[in-house]
Design a protein around this motif. Sequence first.
Motif, PDB file in Angstrom:
ATOM      1  N   PHE A 287       1.147  -4.667  -0.021  1.00  0.00           N
ATOM      2  CA  PHE A 287       2.286  -5.338  -0.646  1.00  0.00           C
ATOM      3  C   PHE A 287       3.447  -5.440   0.344  1.00  0.00           C
ATOM      4  CE2 PHE A 287       6.174  -5.131  -3.278  1.00  0.00           C
ATOM      5  CZ  PHE A 287       5.990  -6.286  -4.014  1.00  0.00           C
TER       6      PHE A 287
ATOM      7  N   LEU B  58      -2.843   2.073  -0.369  1.00  0.00           N
ATOM      8  CA  LEU B  58      -3.245   0.803   0.229  1.00  0.00           C
ATOM      9  C   LEU B  58      -2.571  -0.355  -0.477  1.00  0.00           C
ATOM     10  CD1 LEU B  58      -7.048   1.281   0.991  1.00  0.00           C
ATOM     11  CD2 LEU B  58      -5.150   1.184   2.597  1.00  0.00           C
ATOM     12  N   PHE B  59      -2.504  -0.273  -1.807  1.00  0.00           N
ATOM     13  CA  PHE B  59      -1.865  -1.338  -2.573  1.00  0.00           C
ATOM     14  C   PHE B  59      -0.400  -1.498  -2.134  1.00  0.00           C
ATOM     15  CE2 PHE B  59       0.012  -3.460  -6.198  1.00  0.00           C
ATOM     16  CZ  PHE B  59      -0.961  -4.384  -6.534  1.00  0.00           C
ATOM     17  N   SER B  60       0.292  -0.358  -2.013  1.00  0.00           N
ATOM     18  CA  SER B  60       1.698  -0.404  -1.561  1.00  0.00           C
ATOM     19  C   SER B  60       1.788  -0.998  -0.167  1.00  0.00           C
ATOM     20  CB  SER B  60       2.292   1.007  -1.535  1.00  0.00           C
ATOM     21  OG  SER B  60       2.145   1.619  -2.782  1.00  0.00           O
ATOM     22  N   ALA B  61       0.894  -0.551   0.734  1.00  0.00           N
ATOM     23  CA  ALA B  61       0.947  -1.002   2.126  1.00  0.00           C
ATOM     24  C   ALA B  61       0.700  -2.500   2.220  1.00  0.00           C
ATOM     25  CB  ALA B  61      -0.084  -0.235   2.956  1.00  0.00           C
TER      26      ALA B  61
END
Lengths: 298, 294
Positions: free
Chosen positions: A151, A146-149
């Motif tokens: 971002f 989720l953090f990557s998405a």
Amino acid sequence: MSAVLAPERSVRPVPPPAPVRRSRGFLRRLPVRALIAVILVIEVYPLVWLLLSSFKTRREFVEEPFWSLPSSLAWGNYAEAWTTGNIGLYLRNSVLAVAPSLALIIVLGVAAGFALEVLVWKGRGTVLLIFLAGIMVPGQMILLPLFSAYFQLGLTGSLWPLIITYTATGLPLTVFMMATYFRAIPREVFEAAAIDGATVLRAFVSIGFPMVRNAVFTVALVQFFFIWNDLLIALTFTNSTELRTVQVGLLNFNGQFGATDYGPLFAAICMNVFGLLAIYLVLNKRIMAGLAGGAVKG
Amino acid sequence: MNDILGDRKAIAVLLGPALLVYSVAMLLPVLWSLGYTLFSGNAIIGFTYVGADNFVKLANDPAVRQALWFTVKYAAVVTVGQILLGYLLALLYVFVLKNGSSVIRTLVFFPVVLPTVAVALLFQKMFQIAPQEGLVNSLLGAVGIGAVDWFGTAGTSFAVIVLMDLWRSMGFYAVLLYTGLLDIPEELLEAGRLDGATGLTLIWRIVLPLSLPVLLSSLIFSINGTLKVFDTIVALTGGGPGNATTPLTLYMYQTSFNYGEYGYGSTIALLLTVLCLLVTVFVFRSSRRDLTEA
């Protein structure tokens, strides 16, 4: 059977003289009363101490013992927590993140619960199981993707990551609880509605939803406490002071003030704790029943 | 009629949005996280394929072993404490206070709704030694024992963490088990009393066996919650002293966000998920067997 009942029958109800009974009753209840007193002190005293400490000045913390009473109601701690400590901003962020999440969870979750429990179609058992599995998954398992998405999508720097994540993590329990509540409604109710010509959507809006209104409120309360008190998700997706929720703010508050300046820290904790106490005083029956019902979440 | 209640369009409208959000923001990330275990790097610097390296590292990492041990130890102690205290309170509510238990039940439950962060900061100040002695140390000083540096050693830190979580959650398990005890039919208790069972015998021989199912579900809830402990530790000890009170959840968080190792972080998260799953299945199956034997 008669052997069991015989001694019962032979016992004659002879009441002992009243004064003796009263004093014996008092002595007999003494251990229980002492036990209850101990339980109450253990549960309540820390909170009383918290409240009293929030009114103490810096001098009182240094010079007086920790259990002493504050000499006056120093509201200055609250003012300092609110302004310098940014608690006002953090509260606003929490409300802005919790309210939309809660609305989405309820609207989506109740509709899904209805579709999975009342409507008849192949594969609904499997879908319900898939939702159920989500209750067990630890938050850590979804944080990094989720953090990557967020971002990549450029959502970092807003409250959207919190709202989306809260909605997704709140849905499994909501769907599960709502399905249970819809199960308790006799199927005939919906079949009658269908015979009378109601479409499925009409049956949901005019009959299904009003019939579980109380349950919806209970589920909303449960989810409110889960989201409001969340630290893990808020800590991960709030990367600046402007976005912090109350819990993240409080955690940083400790580093900012806590080491030397207890007053504002205690005042900040108090605002958080006694706000929830107000809700609890009014709705405690419902909250207790709801949280016990949602215990699967662990 | 089932045609109407099986209207595909309506199913799509009602279920679709929830299923979409759940799949995109929960199911997909779980699978994605599984994929991460084969890579190193993070969202900012990019990823490189490393095969099974993360799993080899996991098996040989002393910090993981330490975190795993702490997680299991914490879960075991707190679960036993929660259920034991909860059950004793529930017995007190049902058999001693009877109908008058409502007020105390409500009071003891209250800390459950409080934010863990707020409670943790409160306990931190209560057990503090420097720069100012907290409530507990002041009391210890007053009775002549002297102050203890609670957060200075692993053992005492662990004790404070356990105390705090029990304080916070015993009211919850008390209510959960209380509703279970209320379900025991009055006739069975009456029959026991007629047969001469009183007090402890009645509880041991009749109440306890009959409350096994609700005890079991409480056990599963409790283990599932305690294995995922995060807020308590972050706010109370920060995992210290050193990394003596670092559970898997916190170690995963530090690995991912302090050191930017998403791949290894995901591998630790996977270990945690598997642990939760295994324990639940194990408790469930072993209890099933017991119930059928009895």
